[in-house]
Design a protein around this motif. Structure first.
Motif, PDB file in Angstrom:
ATOM      1  N   ALA A 134       0.867  -1.352  -0.039  1.00 23.80           N
ATOM      2  CA  ALA A 134       0.094   0.108   0.005  1.00 23.80           C
ATOM      3  C   ALA A 134       0.904   1.269   0.002  1.00 23.80           C
ATOM      4  O   ALA A 134       0.633   2.270  -0.796  1.00 23.80           O
ATOM      5  CB  ALA A 134      -0.903  -0.030   1.439  1.00 23.80           C
ATOM      6  N   TYR A 137       2.979   1.571  -3.438  1.00 21.22           N
ATOM      7  CA  TYR A 137       1.881   2.039  -4.371  1.00 21.22           C
ATOM      8  C   TYR A 137       1.527   3.582  -4.060  1.00 21.22           C
ATOM      9  O   TYR A 137       1.593   4.361  -5.061  1.00 21.22           O
ATOM     10  CB  TYR A 137       0.671   1.370  -4.386  1.00 21.22           C
ATOM     11  CG  TYR A 137      -0.363   1.674  -5.170  1.00 21.22           C
ATOM     12  CD1 TYR A 137      -0.148   1.684  -6.545  1.00 21.22           C
ATOM     13  CD2 TYR A 137      -1.680   2.001  -4.820  1.00 21.22           C
ATOM     14  CE1 TYR A 137      -1.309   1.552  -7.554  1.00 21.22           C
ATOM     15  CE2 TYR A 137      -2.616   1.970  -5.629  1.00 21.22           C
ATOM     16  CZ  TYR A 137      -2.468   1.735  -7.042  1.00 21.22           C
ATOM     17  OH  TYR A 137      -3.708   2.319  -8.026  1.00 21.22           O
ATOM     18  N   ARG A 172      -5.162   3.266 -11.477  1.00 20.98           N
ATOM     19  CA  ARG A 172      -5.935   4.012 -10.831  1.00 20.98           C
ATOM     20  C   ARG A 172      -7.181   4.539 -11.840  1.00 20.98           C
ATOM     21  O   ARG A 172      -8.234   4.379 -11.475  1.00 20.98           O
ATOM     22  CB  ARG A 172      -5.313   5.168 -10.177  1.00 20.98           C
ATOM     23  CG  ARG A 172      -5.648   5.795  -9.155  1.00 20.98           C
ATOM     24  CD  ARG A 172      -5.741   5.203  -7.769  1.00 20.98           C
ATOM     25  NE  ARG A 172      -6.995   5.526  -7.159  1.00 20.98           N
ATOM     26  CZ  ARG A 172      -7.519   5.046  -5.990  1.00 20.98           C
ATOM     27  NH1 ARG A 172      -7.108   3.835  -5.433  1.00 20.98           N
ATOM     28  NH2 ARG A 172      -8.730   5.584  -5.459  1.00 20.98           N
ATOM     29  N   LEU A 175      -9.789   1.628 -12.598  1.00 22.52           N
ATOM     30  CA  LEU A 175     -10.394   1.577 -11.435  1.00 22.52           C
ATOM     31  C   LEU A 175     -11.576   2.556 -11.316  1.00 22.52           C
ATOM     32  O   LEU A 175     -12.805   2.653 -11.294  1.00 22.52           O
ATOM     33  CB  LEU A 175     -10.023   1.794  -9.983  1.00 22.52           C
ATOM     34  CG  LEU A 175     -10.492   1.683  -8.737  1.00 22.52           C
ATOM     35  CD1 LEU A 175      -9.733   0.973  -7.787  1.00 22.52           C
ATOM     36  CD2 LEU A 175     -11.105   3.015  -8.288  1.00 22.52           C
ATOM     37  N   GLY A 196      -6.488   0.126  -0.656  1.00 19.90           N
ATOM     38  CA  GLY A 196      -4.908   1.120  -0.587  1.00 19.90           C
ATOM     39  C   GLY A 196      -5.251   2.372   0.368  1.00 19.90           C
ATOM     40  O   GLY A 196      -6.457   2.481   0.994  1.00 19.90           O
ATOM     41  N   ASP A 222      -3.512  -3.533   5.577  1.00 22.97           N
ATOM     42  CA  ASP A 222      -2.338  -2.762   6.029  1.00 22.97           C
ATOM     43  C   ASP A 222      -2.779  -1.751   7.012  1.00 22.97           C
ATOM     44  O   ASP A 222      -3.646  -1.078   7.108  1.00 22.97           O
ATOM     45  CB  ASP A 222      -1.788  -2.018   4.712  1.00 22.97           C
ATOM     46  CG  ASP A 222      -0.392  -1.474   4.934  1.00 22.97           C
ATOM     47  OD1 ASP A 222      -0.580  -0.667   5.980  1.00 22.97           O
ATOM     48  OD2 ASP A 222       0.507  -1.643   4.269  1.00 22.97           O
ATOM     49  N   ALA A 246      -9.156  -6.237   6.974  1.00 23.33           N
ATOM     50  CA  ALA A 246      -9.316  -7.669   7.203  1.00 23.33           C
ATOM     51  C   ALA A 246      -8.436  -8.063   5.880  1.00 23.33           C
ATOM     52  O   ALA A 246      -7.948  -7.017   5.121  1.00 23.33           O
ATOM     53  CB  ALA A 246     -10.873  -7.863   6.955  1.00 23.33           C
ATOM     54  N   LEU A 248      -8.180 -10.490   2.548  1.00 19.92           N
ATOM     55  CA  LEU A 248      -8.847 -11.188   1.225  1.00 19.92           C
ATOM     56  C   LEU A 248      -8.567 -12.725   1.345  1.00 19.92           C
ATOM     57  O   LEU A 248      -9.391 -13.443   1.178  1.00 19.92           O
ATOM     58  CB  LEU A 248      -8.093 -10.644   0.088  1.00 19.92           C
ATOM     59  CG  LEU A 248      -8.706 -11.294  -1.361  1.00 19.92           C
ATOM     60  CD1 LEU A 248      -9.934 -11.062  -1.436  1.00 19.92           C
ATOM     61  CD2 LEU A 248      -8.039 -10.692  -2.264  1.00 19.92           C
ATOM     62  N   VAL A 277      -4.836  -6.188  -6.456  1.00 17.52           N
ATOM     63  CA  VAL A 277      -4.816  -6.963  -5.143  1.00 17.52           C
ATOM     64  C   VAL A 277      -4.619  -8.143  -5.353  1.00 17.52           C
ATOM     65  O   VAL A 277      -3.634  -9.135  -4.601  1.00 17.52           O
ATOM     66  CB  VAL A 277      -5.931  -6.493  -4.042  1.00 17.52           C
ATOM     67  CG1 VAL A 277      -7.191  -7.151  -4.733  1.00 17.52           C
ATOM     68  CG2 VAL A 277      -5.716  -7.044  -2.752  1.00 17.52           C
ATOM     69  N   PHE A 280      -1.107 -10.112  -4.945  1.00 17.98           N
ATOM     70  CA  PHE A 280      -0.365 -10.359  -3.652  1.00 17.98           C
ATOM     71  C   PHE A 280      -1.129 -11.412  -3.150  1.00 17.98           C
ATOM     72  O   PHE A 280      -0.810 -11.866  -2.051  1.00 17.98           O
ATOM     73  CB  PHE A 280      -0.636  -9.183  -2.730  1.00 17.98           C
ATOM     74  CG  PHE A 280      -0.094  -7.801  -3.269  1.00 17.98           C
ATOM     75  CD1 PHE A 280       1.294  -7.574  -3.337  1.00 17.98           C
ATOM     76  CD2 PHE A 280      -0.887  -6.797  -3.921  1.00 17.98           C
ATOM     77  CE1 PHE A 280       1.885  -6.543  -3.878  1.00 17.98           C
ATOM     78  CE2 PHE A 280      -0.278  -5.839  -4.319  1.00 17.98           C
ATOM     79  CZ  PHE A 280       0.835  -5.683  -4.483  1.00 17.98           C
TER      80      PHE A 280
HETATM   81  C1  LIG Z   1      -1.543  -1.758  -5.404  1.00 18.89           C
HETATM   82  S1  LIG Z   1      -2.572  -1.546  -3.969  1.00 18.89           S
HETATM   83  C2  LIG Z   1      -3.995  -1.266  -4.943  1.00 18.89           C
HETATM   84  C3  LIG Z   1      -4.981  -0.114  -4.293  1.00 18.89           C
HETATM   85  C4  LIG Z   1      -6.131   0.132  -5.090  1.00 18.89           C
HETATM   86  N1  LIG Z   1      -7.124  -1.166  -5.078  1.00 18.89           N
HETATM   87  C5  LIG Z   1      -5.854   0.761  -6.352  1.00 18.89           C
HETATM   88  O1  LIG Z   1      -5.906  -0.073  -7.214  1.00 18.89           O
HETATM   89  O2  LIG Z   1      -5.702   1.928  -6.572  1.00 18.89           O
HETATM   90  C6  LIG Z   1      -2.787  -2.940  -3.283  1.00 18.89           C
HETATM   91  C7  LIG Z   1      -3.390  -3.138  -1.804  1.00 18.89           C
HETATM   92  O3  LIG Z   1      -4.030  -4.366  -1.530  1.00 18.89           O
HETATM   93  C8  LIG Z   1      -3.897  -4.397  -0.283  1.00 18.89           C
HETATM   94  N2  LIG Z   1      -3.707  -5.681   0.089  1.00 18.89           N
HETATM   95  C9  LIG Z   1      -2.612  -6.669  -0.241  1.00 18.89           C
HETATM   96  N3  LIG Z   1      -2.838  -7.887   0.148  1.00 18.89           N
HETATM   97  C10 LIG Z   1      -4.040  -8.114   0.679  1.00 18.89           C
HETATM   98  C11 LIG Z   1      -4.711  -8.806   1.505  1.00 18.89           C
HETATM   99  N4  LIG Z   1      -4.357 -10.258   1.583  1.00 18.89           N
HETATM  100  N5  LIG Z   1      -5.940  -8.600   1.936  1.00 18.89           N
HETATM  101  C12 LIG Z   1      -6.505  -7.325   1.934  1.00 18.89           C
HETATM  102  N6  LIG Z   1      -5.612  -6.277   1.286  1.00 18.89           N
HETATM  103  C13 LIG Z   1      -4.419  -6.659   0.871  1.00 18.89           C
HETATM  104  C14 LIG Z   1      -2.479  -3.622  -0.022  1.00 18.89           C
HETATM  105  O4  LIG Z   1      -2.496  -3.310   1.333  1.00 18.89           O
HETATM  106  C15 LIG Z   1      -2.431  -2.437  -0.910  1.00 18.89           C
HETATM  107  O5  LIG Z   1      -3.498  -1.399  -0.127  1.00 18.89           O
END
Ligand SMILES: C[S@@+](CC[C@H](N)C(=O)[O-])C[C@H]1O[C@@H](n2cnc3c(N)ncnc32)[C@H](O)[C@@H]1O
Length: 386
Positions: A134, A137, A172, A175, A196, A222, A246, A248, A277, A280
């Motif tokens: 987060a 990014y 972004r 989205l 994020g 995060d 929470a 995912l 997301v 990850f």
């Molecule tokens: C690259 S950012 C994308 C933010 C937003 N969705 C965007 O596209 O602008 C990825 C986000 O996913 C979150 N993230 C990563 N793994 C995650 C998980 N297992 N559960 C929830 N959030 C998660 C990170 O903390 C981060 O805020």
């Protein structure tokens, strides 16, 4: 590696002891005599521990190499001072403090209910010594809510993919176009997972600009996002916004969360946002199972928006360079076929699983980047009527 781990545990241990941080802060103004430390603590905290406690805390801080005693000319009395390591730990504490202090944010209207915890407790959940998706990014998008470790990791990626900042902005943009479209189609409930650090316009701002009564639940794992969400995610009076801290990887936890249940109605269609997301989630964490579980809980007519990093167009020389920023193995790029598998059973909207460079290109900033520049697929699917 040793230094990083050492600093990491020192930082965490320091935050868990009540008087460590105030003592470091007092010594942050310069070397001090024992009596000055006690006076400094009274000023800072409006109370002071007993003399025995201050001595014990100083001894522990010295054994960790964070403070030292300095001799003075013409007296046997010594001064207490921060070591270089102590200054580094204090700098990290100050940095985390300023990023997580709600007083530093402008709050328009707050409709999010969340327990307020002490700043030391909030900071303890945040580790500034290892890069987090987060915050990295946020840095790539030009934000200020990031630490040196996040910036270094971003620079490592930029060294092999010089267009990564453009890719973040394009993601972004995808989205925003997707949420605008869904809201225009009458979607009034959104679940944005991996939301994020808030970056305006956020999902609720886009949706509520079209339908002021739109309801949006944000989810992220995060702890820094949590502190910002609390201060920044606001809602129109007619609508509702909630934030859930929470993961995912625990879809049941998200779907059964009380805040989610009191904000959106899962028996009616919603728009679920899984933007940047899923990469990850490692293969051994069963991303397909997670998505299937979530899609299975959605009412017919619901929408699923996905964006995902791909290496389908990446030259193989660049791939080996990306191993460095992915040293923890948390990141997993995927192919078009893999994404198609995730979205099995959904009706895919035109143009299907496509580079975000080409997704509704007419509405996107011009000139359009190339597929290689962004390296991200986007797709929107719809849950079929049963
Ligand atoms: C690259 S950012 C994308 C933010 C937003 N969705 C965007 O596209 O602008 C990825 C986000 O996913 C979150 N993230 C990563 N793994 C995650 C998980 N297992 N559960 C929830 N959030 C998660 C990170 O903390 C981060 O805020």
């Amino acid at each position: 590696m040793f230094v990083t781990l050492d600093l990491q545990s020192l930082f965490k241990e320091t935050l868990t002891r009540v008087w460590h941080v105030p003592i470091l802060k007092v010594l942050g103004s310069g070397p001090a005599r024992y009596a000055d430390i006690r006076d400094g603590l009274v000023k800072l905290r409006e109370s002071s521990p007993g003399d025995g406690t201050i001595s014990t805390e100083l001894r522990i801080l010295r054994s960790k190499g964070l403070v030292e005693q300095l001799s003075q000319p013409n007296t046997t009395k010594k001064l207490w001072a921060l070591t270089d390591l102590g200054k580094t730990v204090l700098r990290l504490i100050d940095e985390v403090d300023s990023l997580t202090n709600p007083e530093n944010f402008q709050v328009k209207e707050r409709r999010i209910e969340m327990p307020i915890s002490d700043s030391q407790e909030r900071a303890a959940a945040i580790d500034p010594t290892v890069p987090h998706p987060a915050r990295r990014y946020d840095y790539l998008l030009g934000g200020k809510d990031n630490f040196a470790a996040d910036r270094e990791s971003a620079h490592e990626i930029e060294a092999v993919m010089p267009t990564v900042r453009l890719a973040a902005r394009e993601n972004r943009g995808f989205l925003q176009r997707a949420v605008k479209y869904l809201a225009g189609e009458g979607v009034s409930q959104f679940l944005d997972i991996g939301s994020g650090i808030p970056t305006s316009p956020n999902t609720h701002e886009i949706a509520q600009a079209i339908d002021p009564a739109a309801q949006v639940v944000y989810v992220d794992n995060d702890p820094l996002v949590l502190t910002h969400a609390r201060a920044l995610l606001t809602s129109t009076p007619e609508g509702k916004t909630a934030y859930i801290n929470a993961d995912l990887r625990d879809p049941e936890g998200i779907l059964n969360d009380d805040q989610l249940r009191s904000t959106i109605d899962l028996s009616k269609p919603i728009g679920i946002i899984l933007v940047a997301v899923l990469h990850f989630i490692r293969d051994d964490e069963d991303p397909k199972g997670i998505i299937t579980r979530i899609i299975g809980s959605l009412a017919p007519g619901s929408w699923v928006v996905i964006s995902h990093v791909t290496f389908d167009h990446m030259p193989s020389a660049a791939l080996s360079g990306l191993e460095k920023p992915n040293r923890d193995g948390r990141f997993r790029a995927r192919s078009r076929d893999e994404l198609a598998d995730f979205m099995t059973g959904l009706d895919l909207m035109d143009p299907g699983i496509q580079s975000i460079a080409h997704w509704w290109a007419d509405e996107a900033p011009q000139p359009r980047p190339t597929v290689e520049d962004v390296a991200i697929y986007g797709a929107i699917g719809r849950v079929k009527a049963s």
